[in-house]
Each structure stands twice: as C-alpha cells, then as structure tokens.
Design a protein around this motif. Structure first.
Motif, short mmCIF file in Angstrom:
data_model
loop_
_atom_site.label_atom_id
_atom_site.label_comp_id
_atom_site.label_asym_id
_atom_site.label_seq_id
_atom_site.Cartn_x
_atom_site.Cartn_y
_atom_site.Cartn_z
N ASP A 265 0.83 -1.21 0.00
CA ASP A 265 0.00 0.00 0.00
C ASP A 265 0.86 1.26 0.00
O ASP A 265 2.09 1.19 0.02
N ARG A 266 0.21 2.42 -0.02
CA ARG A 266 0.95 3.68 -0.15
C ARG A 266 1.77 4.02 1.08
O ARG A 266 2.59 4.94 1.05
N TYR A 267 1.53 3.31 2.17
CA TYR A 267 2.32 3.54 3.39
C TYR A 267 3.51 2.57 3.47
O TYR A 267 4.22 2.55 4.47
N GLY A 268 3.69 1.75 2.45
CA GLY A 268 4.79 0.80 2.42
C GLY A 268 4.51 -0.51 3.13
O GLY A 268 5.39 -1.35 3.28
N ARG A 269 3.26 -0.71 3.57
CA ARG A 269 2.91 -1.95 4.25
C ARG A 269 2.63 -3.06 3.23
O ARG A 269 2.09 -2.80 2.15
N ALA A 270 2.95 -4.28 3.61
CA ALA A 270 2.59 -5.42 2.77
C ALA A 270 1.10 -5.69 2.94
O ALA A 270 0.61 -5.84 4.07
N VAL A 271 0.37 -5.72 1.84
CA VAL A 271 -1.05 -6.10 1.88
C VAL A 271 -1.09 -7.61 1.66
O VAL A 271 -0.63 -8.11 0.62
N ALA A 272 -1.61 -8.34 2.64
CA ALA A 272 -1.49 -9.79 2.57
C ALA A 272 -2.70 -10.50 3.16
O ALA A 272 -3.41 -9.96 4.01
N ARG A 273 -2.92 -11.70 2.66
CA ARG A 273 -3.92 -12.60 3.23
C ARG A 273 -3.19 -13.53 4.19
O ARG A 273 -2.25 -14.23 3.77
N CYS A 274 -3.59 -13.53 5.46
CA CYS A 274 -2.87 -14.29 6.48
C CYS A 274 -3.72 -15.41 7.07
O CYS A 274 -4.95 -15.27 7.19
N SER A 275 -3.05 -16.46 7.47
CA SER A 275 -3.73 -17.56 8.14
C SER A 275 -2.97 -17.95 9.40
O SER A 275 -1.75 -17.82 9.46
N VAL A 276 -3.71 -18.41 10.40
CA VAL A 276 -3.15 -18.93 11.64
C VAL A 276 -3.78 -20.28 11.88
O VAL A 276 -5.02 -20.40 11.89
N ASP A 277 -2.97 -21.30 12.03
CA ASP A 277 -3.46 -22.68 12.18
C ASP A 277 -4.42 -23.06 11.04
O ASP A 277 -5.44 -23.73 11.26
N GLY A 278 -4.12 -22.56 9.85
CA GLY A 278 -4.91 -22.92 8.68
C GLY A 278 -6.19 -22.12 8.50
O GLY A 278 -6.91 -22.31 7.52
N GLU A 279 -6.49 -21.21 9.44
CA GLU A 279 -7.73 -20.42 9.35
C GLU A 279 -7.41 -19.02 8.84
O GLU A 279 -6.46 -18.38 9.29
N ASP A 280 -8.22 -18.53 7.91
CA ASP A 280 -8.06 -17.19 7.33
C ASP A 280 -8.36 -16.14 8.40
O ASP A 280 -9.50 -16.04 8.89
N VAL A 281 -7.35 -15.35 8.78
CA VAL A 281 -7.51 -14.36 9.85
C VAL A 281 -8.55 -13.31 9.46
O VAL A 281 -9.40 -12.92 10.27
N GLY A 282 -8.50 -12.82 8.23
CA GLY A 282 -9.47 -11.82 7.78
C GLY A 282 -10.89 -12.32 7.91
O GLY A 282 -11.77 -11.59 8.41
N ARG A 283 -11.13 -13.55 7.48
CA ARG A 283 -12.49 -14.11 7.58
C ARG A 283 -12.93 -14.24 9.03
O ARG A 283 -14.09 -13.97 9.37
N GLU A 284 -12.01 -14.66 9.89
CA GLU A 284 -12.35 -14.79 11.31
C GLU A 284 -12.73 -13.44 11.90
O GLU A 284 -13.72 -13.34 12.65
N LEU A 285 -11.97 -12.41 11.60
CA LEU A 285 -12.25 -11.09 12.17
C LEU A 285 -13.60 -10.55 11.69
O LEU A 285 -14.37 -9.99 12.48
N VAL A 286 -13.89 -10.71 10.42
CA VAL A 286 -15.16 -10.22 9.89
C VAL A 286 -16.32 -11.04 10.45
O VAL A 286 -17.36 -10.49 10.84
N SER A 287 -16.16 -12.35 10.53
CA SER A 287 -17.22 -13.22 11.04
C SER A 287 -17.56 -12.94 12.50
O SER A 287 -18.71 -13.12 12.92
N GLU A 288 -16.55 -12.49 13.25
CA GLU A 288 -16.77 -12.21 14.68
C GLU A 288 -17.12 -10.75 14.95
O GLU A 288 -17.17 -10.33 16.11
N GLY A 289 -17.33 -9.97 13.91
CA GLY A 289 -17.72 -8.57 14.09
C GLY A 289 -16.60 -7.68 14.58
O GLY A 289 -16.85 -6.62 15.17
N LEU A 290 -15.36 -8.06 14.30
CA LEU A 290 -14.20 -7.26 14.71
C LEU A 290 -13.66 -6.42 13.56
O LEU A 290 -12.79 -5.56 13.76
#
Length: 238
Positions: free
Chosen positions: A105-130
């Motif tokens: 992104d424009r701030y120099g951060r890596a834009v990435a899809r991440c997983s922890v223990d095989g679970e998509d972190v982004g999906r978990e956060l959205v599913s839990e209302g975070l």
C-alpha cells in the motif's frame, strides 16, 4: 575463419543460455520468499500486524480505528476501536502466521492474506464482528459480514460507522478547523518535505490538517494554487 567465428558464437550462446537458466533458478526462490511472510504476530491494531520485521495490512478487511467510538442515540457510546484492538491482540498476539503478500500500500505496508493454524484471519475477524469487509478492494468477505450483522456480534451489537466513513468525517472536521485557523483568504499550505521538495496542500486533501507551516523552514501560506505554482510549489497528490 568464418567457421571458427561461427563455432565461437555457438559456444558463447550456450554459455549465455546456461547462465540465464542458473539466474532464473536462483531468482525464483527469492521471488517466492518475498511473496511469503511467516513469523510471530505483533498486533498493531485491528487490521495491521507486524510479522517479523514486516508490517502487514490484512487484505480485504477494515477494522474500526483506535479512536473510533460506537453507540449513540438510545445506546451508550463506547470505545469500540480500542476494544477491537484489544480483542484481536488477545486472539493473535504471539501466534505464528503464514501470509501471502498480494500488494504494497501507499504507506509501504505489505497487503497480505494471512492464516493462523490454517484459518483465514481476515475471515475470522469479519465473522466475529471485529472488522468489516473492505468492499472497495474485495468482496471476499462480503457474506461473512452480512452474517455477522444478522447475528449482532462484535461491533454490530450497537450503532457503528464503517471505518472509512469515520476516517472521512475525522479528516473533514480537522480540515475545517485548519481552514478556520488560516490567514484570511489564504488557506493553501506550502510545505517543504524532508527531502526538500516544495509541496502545497489545499483544504480537503488527506494531509492538509496534519501539515504545519514553519516559516523558518521556508514554508508559507498561499492565497491561490496559481500563486503556489508560480512560486515553485507542486500540488500534493492526495
């Protein structure tokens, strides 16, 4: 003589071909390593992690800002942005993540899809209302957000603005305050960057409110864009 030259050219071609193949074999793992980010998570906020020495912005999600509040109307106001960061930290701090880098992104951060223990972190956060599905960039988590809203989980249990709306409102309020403090009729800020580049900011631009004028550095106010350009300043890109 012609035959010797031809043989020399053929040998040279073979050497160049072998060298190119070797470079390709070496470069491929390096490129793959740059696209893959693994390590322990340090939570910065609801959608930003440090993984090793890489700052990662989670792809496709947008979490409430640290200073954002929720509620209002008939319900009490509460610090939902700080709560989200605390919840994400409790769930993921110190855990090992594996991320696929998709962009920068424009701030120099890596834009990435991440997983922890095989679970998509982004999906978990959205599913839990975070976090919210960041539909301006992806619809991957659209249905996950809609299900979270129906369930009333996380920030969806009270009145909440989308983070992008909150950022726009905050920026507009700061811009209005900055304009009110400017010299009458001369609201354009001529800033000198750390690299010595002369850049002007107009009301409504992203960094207008945060820009400070230091006269001793050669910075100044302008009354029109034409005046700023004539003096050698260029307009900020955002």
């Amino acid at each position: 003589m012609i035959r010797l030259c031809s043989r020399f050219v053929s040998v040279l071609f073979i050497i160049v071909s072998l060298a190119s193949s070797w470079v390709s074999l070496v470069a491929a793992p390096v490129a793959a390593a740059q696209l893959e980010i693994t390590g322990r998570i340090r939570v910065i906020d609801g959608d930003t992690f440090d993984i090793g020495d890489v700052r990662v912005r989670l792809f496709g999600v947008d979490a409430p800002e640290q200073g954002q509040t929720c509620g209002g109307g008939a319900k009490p106001t509460w610090a939902c942005g700080a709560w989200v960061t605390s919840e994400v930290r409790a769930r993921y701090e110190g855990r090992r993540a594996s991320c696929a880098r998709l962009d920068t992104d424009r701030y120099g951060r890596a834009v990435a899809r991440c997983s922890v223990d095989g679970e998509d972190v982004g999906r978990e956060l959205v599913s839990e209302g975070l976090a919210f599905a960041y539909r301006a960039y992806s619809l991957d988590y659209d249905l996950d957000e809609k299900r979270a809203v129906v369930r009333g989980v996380g920030v969806h249990g009270s009145e909440v603005r989308r983070p992008a709306e909150y950022r726009a409102e905050t920026r507009n309020a700061a811009n209005s305050a900055a304009v009110a403090a400017a010299p009458r009729g001369c609201v354009i800020k001529g800033n000198v960057s750390s690299k010595g580049e002369r850049i002007f900011h107009v009301p409504g631009q992203k960094y207008y409110a945060a820009t400070r004028i230091t006269v001793t550095k050669g910075e100044r106010w302008f009354c029109s864009e034409a005046e700023a350009r004539k003096a050698g300043w260029r307009k900020a890109r955002q």
